[in-house]
Design a protein around this motif. Structure first.
Motif, PDB file in Angstrom:
ATOM      1  N   ASP A 166       0.835  -1.216   0.000  1.00 42.10           N
ATOM      2  CA  ASP A 166       0.000   0.000   0.000  1.00 42.10           C
ATOM      3  C   ASP A 166       0.864   1.258   0.000  1.00 42.10           C
ATOM      4  OD1 ASP A 166      -2.283  -1.607   0.065  1.00 42.10           O
ATOM      5  OD2 ASP A 166      -2.324  -1.630   2.262  1.00 42.10           O
ATOM      6  N   GLY A 167       1.965   1.204  -0.743  1.00 41.31           N
ATOM      7  CA  GLY A 167       2.849   2.351  -0.876  1.00 41.31           C
ATOM      8  C   GLY A 167       3.803   2.562   0.275  1.00 41.31           C
ATOM      9  N   ARG A 168       3.802   1.696   1.266  1.00 37.56           N
ATOM     10  CA  ARG A 168       4.681   1.841   2.430  1.00 37.56           C
ATOM     11  C   ARG A 168       5.699   0.698   2.458  1.00 37.56           C
ATOM     12  NH1 ARG A 168       0.265   2.880   7.327  1.00 37.56           N
ATOM     13  NH2 ARG A 168      -1.359   3.851   6.033  1.00 37.56           N
ATOM     14  N   GLU A 169       6.909   1.028   2.847  1.00 39.05           N
ATOM     15  CA  GLU A 169       7.905  -0.025   3.002  1.00 39.05           C
ATOM     16  C   GLU A 169       7.665  -0.767   4.317  1.00 39.05           C
ATOM     17  OE1 GLU A 169      11.998   0.557   2.293  1.00 39.05           O
ATOM     18  OE2 GLU A 169      11.708   2.061   0.725  1.00 39.05           O
ATOM     19  N   PRO A 170       7.652  -2.103   4.287  1.00 44.67           N
ATOM     20  CA  PRO A 170       7.535  -2.855   5.539  1.00 44.67           C
ATOM     21  C   PRO A 170       8.709  -2.568   6.470  1.00 44.67           C
ATOM     22  CG  PRO A 170       7.221  -4.270   3.617  1.00 44.67           C
ATOM     23  CD  PRO A 170       7.744  -2.961   3.110  1.00 44.67           C
ATOM     24  N   VAL A 171       8.504  -2.848   7.745  1.00 47.88           N
ATOM     25  CA  VAL A 171       9.538  -2.597   8.754  1.00 47.88           C
ATOM     26  C   VAL A 171      10.345  -3.877   8.953  1.00 47.88           C
ATOM     27  CG1 VAL A 171       9.993  -1.918  11.134  1.00 47.88           C
ATOM     28  CG2 VAL A 171       8.059  -0.902   9.879  1.00 47.88           C
ATOM     29  N   ALA A 172      11.631  -3.801   8.710  1.00 47.90           N
ATOM     30  CA  ALA A 172      12.483  -4.988   8.775  1.00 47.90           C
ATOM     31  C   ALA A 172      12.478  -5.596  10.172  1.00 47.90           C
ATOM     32  CB  ALA A 172      13.901  -4.627   8.376  1.00 47.90           C
ATOM     33  N   LEU A 173      12.333  -6.918  10.232  1.00 45.67           N
ATOM     34  CA  LEU A 173      12.434  -7.661  11.488  1.00 45.67           C
ATOM     35  C   LEU A 173      13.731  -8.457  11.574  1.00 45.67           C
ATOM     36  CD1 LEU A 173       8.784  -9.033  11.834  1.00 45.67           C
ATOM     37  CD2 LEU A 173       9.781  -7.019  12.937  1.00 45.67           C
ATOM     38  N   VAL A 226       0.482  -5.065  -3.099  1.00 44.36           N
ATOM     39  CA  VAL A 226       1.922  -5.267  -2.957  1.00 44.36           C
ATOM     40  C   VAL A 226       2.575  -4.856  -4.274  1.00 44.36           C
ATOM     41  CG1 VAL A 226       3.784  -6.905  -2.536  1.00 44.36           C
ATOM     42  CG2 VAL A 226       1.611  -7.143  -1.312  1.00 44.36           C
ATOM     43  N   SER A 227       3.536  -3.969  -4.192  1.00 45.29           N
ATOM     44  CA  SER A 227       4.220  -3.455  -5.378  1.00 45.29           C
ATOM     45  C   SER A 227       5.689  -3.832  -5.346  1.00 45.29           C
ATOM     46  CB  SER A 227       4.090  -1.930  -5.463  1.00 45.29           C
ATOM     47  OG  SER A 227       2.733  -1.538  -5.473  1.00 45.29           O
ATOM     48  N   VAL A 228       6.204  -4.151  -6.515  1.00 40.67           N
ATOM     49  CA  VAL A 228       7.636  -4.398  -6.686  1.00 40.67           C
ATOM     50  C   VAL A 228       8.141  -3.403  -7.718  1.00 40.67           C
ATOM     51  CG1 VAL A 228       9.410  -6.019  -7.409  1.00 40.67           C
ATOM     52  CG2 VAL A 228       7.425  -6.839  -6.117  1.00 40.67           C
ATOM     53  N   ARG A 229       9.081  -2.561  -7.300  1.00 44.79           N
ATOM     54  CA  ARG A 229       9.657  -1.570  -8.202  1.00 44.79           C
ATOM     55  C   ARG A 229      11.028  -2.042  -8.645  1.00 44.79           C
ATOM     56  NH1 ARG A 229       9.299   2.416  -5.088  1.00 44.79           N
ATOM     57  NH2 ARG A 229      11.475   2.854  -4.523  1.00 44.79           N
ATOM     58  N   PRO A 255       1.156  -9.825 -12.536  1.00 46.52           N
ATOM     59  CA  PRO A 255       0.720  -8.652 -11.762  1.00 46.52           C
ATOM     60  C   PRO A 255      -0.592  -8.107 -12.322  1.00 46.52           C
ATOM     61  CG  PRO A 255       2.547  -8.081 -13.205  1.00 46.52           C
ATOM     62  CD  PRO A 255       2.387  -9.564 -13.293  1.00 46.52           C
ATOM     63  N   ASP A 256      -1.348  -7.463 -11.463  1.00 51.32           N
ATOM     64  CA  ASP A 256      -2.613  -6.867 -11.902  1.00 51.32           C
ATOM     65  C   ASP A 256      -2.389  -5.575 -12.671  1.00 51.32           C
ATOM     66  OD1 ASP A 256      -4.582  -8.698 -10.515  1.00 51.32           O
ATOM     67  OD2 ASP A 256      -3.325  -8.080  -8.831  1.00 51.32           O
ATOM     68  N   GLN A 257      -1.238  -4.962 -12.469  1.00 51.38           N
ATOM     69  CA  GLN A 257      -0.964  -3.706 -13.159  1.00 51.38           C
ATOM     70  C   GLN A 257       0.539  -3.560 -13.328  1.00 51.38           C
ATOM     71  OE1 GLN A 257      -2.812  -0.323 -11.323  1.00 51.38           O
ATOM     72  NE2 GLN A 257      -1.699   1.182 -12.546  1.00 51.38           N
ATOM     73  N   VAL A 258       0.958  -3.067 -14.485  1.00 54.03           N
ATOM     74  CA  VAL A 258       2.366  -2.797 -14.765  1.00 54.03           C
ATOM     75  C   VAL A 258       2.482  -1.347 -15.210  1.00 54.03           C
ATOM     76  CG1 VAL A 258       4.361  -3.354 -16.181  1.00 54.03           C
ATOM     77  CG2 VAL A 258       2.828  -5.191 -15.437  1.00 54.03           C
ATOM     78  N   THR A 259       3.355  -0.600 -14.538  1.00 53.35           N
ATOM     79  CA  THR A 259       3.582   0.805 -14.880  1.00 53.35           C
ATOM     80  C   THR A 259       5.039   0.974 -15.268  1.00 53.35           C
ATOM     81  OG1 THR A 259       1.910   1.465 -13.263  1.00 53.35           O
ATOM     82  CG2 THR A 259       3.402   3.182 -14.072  1.00 53.35           C
ATOM     83  N   ASP A 317       2.293  -4.329  -9.726  1.00 55.94           N
ATOM     84  CA  ASP A 317       1.340  -4.277  -8.611  1.00 55.94           C
ATOM     85  C   ASP A 317       0.499  -5.544  -8.576  1.00 55.94           C
ATOM     86  OD1 ASP A 317       2.165  -1.702  -7.977  1.00 55.94           O
ATOM     87  OD2 ASP A 317       0.621  -0.760  -9.223  1.00 55.94           O
ATOM     88  N   TRP A 318       0.370  -6.099  -7.376  1.00 53.90           N
ATOM     89  CA  TRP A 318      -0.543  -7.211  -7.139  1.00 53.90           C
ATOM     90  C   TRP A 318      -1.599  -6.756  -6.120  1.00 53.90           C
ATOM     91  CZ3 TRP A 318       4.575  -7.829  -8.137  1.00 53.90           C
ATOM     92  CH2 TRP A 318       4.943  -8.777  -9.091  1.00 53.90           C
ATOM     93  N   HIS A 319      -2.883  -6.828  -6.489  1.00 56.02           N
ATOM     94  CA  HIS A 319      -3.972  -6.488  -5.573  1.00 56.02           C
ATOM     95  C   HIS A 319      -4.434  -7.797  -4.923  1.00 56.02           C
ATOM     96  CE1 HIS A 319      -3.700  -2.693  -7.526  1.00 56.02           C
ATOM     97  NE2 HIS A 319      -4.283  -3.086  -8.657  1.00 56.02           N
TER      98      HIS A 319
END
Length: 672
Positions: free
Chosen positions: A63-70, A129-132, A177-181, A189-191
């Motif tokens: 959702d545009g936010r980077e997860p917090v590394a554990l 979930v997005s992969v850039r 992916p559901d969307q490619v930009t 992007d995967w929804h």
């Protein structure tokens, strides 16, 4: 201080740091990222294949936010696992209930990223979930020197594709992916909707076309590790296992003869053939088979010098220092020539590896021609072996301590070239004797000439190199252009042991210095005297600790009868290995334990071949292994008693595989 910085090294102050990055390697590929798993367009991060950065960015967001590394875990030389919390999703409690898990695996020409959105909460979650992905196709020599690398935009072919000359990177996924930009980068992007207590998993695979149709080196056909060790010292067991696995993943094959395998020097800067590094690594590994040694020897022999060339340092009979395929668009101000011979020591080291491989049972008869040419190069030096970068575009220092400030005297004055290093004379002395032994064994002429040259070197060395300080005599680091000794106490003296240049009394003096507090940091040998006015614990060669440097000294000390000092130094490096997750870096800080933390050198390579192989040398010293063609002497040293019981499976002599077991009392049993 006087300086003799080579012009192309003036940019190296911009060299990216590596110490906070994590690495997976399968030569000729390596991938470096921050410990959270993200590859960002920063410094040395990226996926490199054959010295080209095929991927500069791989960032996962939810959702545009980077997860917090554990946390992360090295799952092998080529694999890394990352876990991160998605804090804005899931149950509204303190601990995270939704995670992103990533498993990264690199192969010689593919990078695979398996991503999972894991929902351990009590309710269904919905997220994007997005992969850039971004590429710059930057050559390693360029970004190592801080040269800007503009992005290469993706085309619309497939999911993402980058094209520049012959170098191509493509990306595919096993769940579309559901969307490619597409812009300067590619965003996939995967929804997703993930039920409670469930996960959704998919894999993104990137494929790199060959860096060139005329690739010099390629991936080997096999990386299987068959050698195992168990020891009462658990850190030694782990260090040996990690080192042998890393070494297997640093192997490359000669494209001209793919059965000939050698060790690339290290990731990411030196993932190619380096004469000195590859030779030492093969020498360290000799107790565990001669295949690596023979592949290294033949690969270098194919590229042995045939002419005089000041630009590249080539001379007839000389063994190369570094060989790369440099893309045509790379500015060579940021690196050495693609084939470079600026090394004073690779040629004698090549001769001695040929001899040692023969002692371990290899058939070296086909190498007698290159041996003769290499010996002629050594014997052509009527005085000492010295170097000088005549044109000022190569390496100012051409021994293993090749940084610009590595050869300085007790006052800090940098030696003027030509410089004659102490260890280069030792290598040459032993090489002459080793070549003589081979020439005699094969009925070839020239052995007497080689032995006479060695005798003259022995006399010259003793007269010119020995100096004194407040603690007594020791061998100088080098001689400068005027023939004056560079009187700094340095670890180089450890390389003289076993060369034949030292008497028993002189070996004892060197052993005492190596074991003393000025050089022994407690975690291995400092490169430089800890009391020197320009001592720097994280200086490249002015106070740091290099595991391979300590390993060379350990081997020489053990064979010269100074096992107590050898065991103390080896145990120090094993202790250091435990601080680095049992993957020894190229070098690390030279502080004593009470003076500061054990730190990486900031731009250290990890894994590095001769560091990975250092534990193999320690085991050889502990077992007292002595080869003689088809036989093997085994004499465990009581100085290493804390490592016993110890079992090594996979020692080879004369083509026969052996298991050596040493019980708690130090008694050895050999089977196989």
């Amino acid at each position: 201080m006087k300086t003799n910085l080579a012009p192309e090294l003036l940019q190296m102050h911009d060299q990216p740091f590596l110490h906070e990055l994590v690495t997976a390697v399968a030569a000729p590929a390596t991938v470096l990222s921050t410990p959270d798993g993200q590859l960002r367009r920063d410094g040395a991060q990226g996926w490199l294949v054959a010295d080209v950065r095929h991927l500069a960015e791989l960032v996962v967001t939810v959702d545009g936010r980077e997860p917090v590394a554990l946390g992360h875990r090295q799952e092998g030389p080529a694999a890394l696992r990352f876990v991160a919390a998605v804090r804005h999703l899931g149950d509204e409690i303190t601990e995270p209930t939704v995670r992103v898990e990533r498993l990264r695996h690199t192969a010689p020409d593919t990078l695979r990223e398996t991503i999972a959105l894991v929902n351990d909460s009590r309710r269904e979650v919905t997220a994007t979930v997005s992969v850039r992905l971004a590429a710059d196709l930057a050559p390693v020599l360029a970004f190592r020197a801080g040269q800007p690398s503009p992005p290469v935009p993706p085309s619309a072919t497939g999911v993402a594709k980058w094209v520049a000359g012959t170098r191509v990177t493509t990306a595919t996924t096993d769940r579309a992916p559901d969307q490619v930009t597409l812009a300067d980068d590619a965003r996939l992007d995967w929804h997703l909707t993930v039920p409670s207590r469930s996960r959704v998993t998919w894999t993104v695979t990137l494929a790199a076309a060959s860096a060139s149709d005329d690739a010099v080196f390629t991936a080997p056909a096999d990386r299987t590790v068959t050698t195992t060790l168990t020891s009462a010292n658990a850190d030694l067991t782990a260090l040996f296992g990690t080192g042998t696995a890393d070494l297997a993943h640093l192997l490359l094959a000669d494209a001209a003869a793919e059965d000939d395998v050698f060790a690339a020097a290290g990731a990411p800067w030196y993932l190619t053939l380096f004469g000195r590094d590859s030779l030492w690594t093969a020498r360290f590994a000799l107790p565990f088979g001669t295949g690596l040694a023979m592949g290294t020897l033949r690969t270098l022999a194919r590229r042995q010098g045939t002419k005089h060339d000041q630009e590249t340092g080539e001379e007839p009979g000389k063994i190369a220092h570094e060989i790369r395929r440099v893309p045509s668009d790379v500015d060579l101000r940021f690196g050495l020539p693609p084939v470079y011979y600026g090394t004073i020591d690779a040629t004698p080291l090549w001769i001695s590896l040929t001899h040692d491989a023969w002692r371990w049972g290899a058939d070296v008869s086909a190498l007698l021609g290159p041996l003769r040419r290499a010996l002629d190069w050594v014997l052509s030096h009527q005085g000492f072996l010295a170097y000088q970068d005549v044109l000022g575009r190569g390496l100012a220092n051409q021994g293993w301590k090749d940084s610009p400030d590595s050869v300085q005297d007790r006052a800090g004055t940098i030696a003027e070239a030509p410089v004659a290093l102490s260890e280069a004379q030792a290598y040459a002395h032993r090489a002459a004797l080793d070549a003589a032994a081979l020439l005699d064994a094969f009925g070839e002429p020239g052995a007497d000439e080689a032995r006479a040259w060695a005798a003259r070197m022995n006399t010259r060395f003793r007269a010119a190199f020995w100096v004194r300080d407040e603690d007594g005599p020791f061998p100088a680091l080098a001689l400068d252009a005027q023939g004056a000794p560079v009187d700094t106490l340095a670890s180089n003296m450890g390389h003289l042991l076993g060369s034949g240049l030292l008497t028993g009394e002189e070996s004892a003096l060197v052993a005492a210095r190596l074991g003393g507090a000025r050089l022994n940091s407690g975690f291995g040998l400092r490169t430089f005297d800890g009391t020197h006015p320009y001592f720097n614990p994280v200086g490249y060669h002015t106070g740091s600790v290099w595991p391979h440097d300590t390993a060379i000294a350990v081997d020489g000390l053990a064979r010269a009868g100074h096992a107590d000092v050898a065991a103390a130094l080896a145990t120090g490096v094993v202790r250091a290995g435990a601080r680095f997750g049992h993957r020894l870096p190229e070098l690390y800080g030279g502080w004593a334990e009470e003076d500061g933390p054990l730190l990486d050198y900031p731009s250290t390579c990890r894994p590095q071949a001769w560091s990975a192989a250092s534990a193999l040398v320690f085991v050889r010293a502990a077992l007292g292994l002595t080869p003689d063609g088809g036989t093997l002497g085994v004499r465990p040293s009581p100085a290493f008693a804390s490592w016993f019981p110890l079992t090594v499976d996979g020692i080879e002599v004369g083509g026969r595989r052996l298991r050596v077991t040493v019980d708690e009392a130090g008694a050895a049993t050999v089977t196989g």
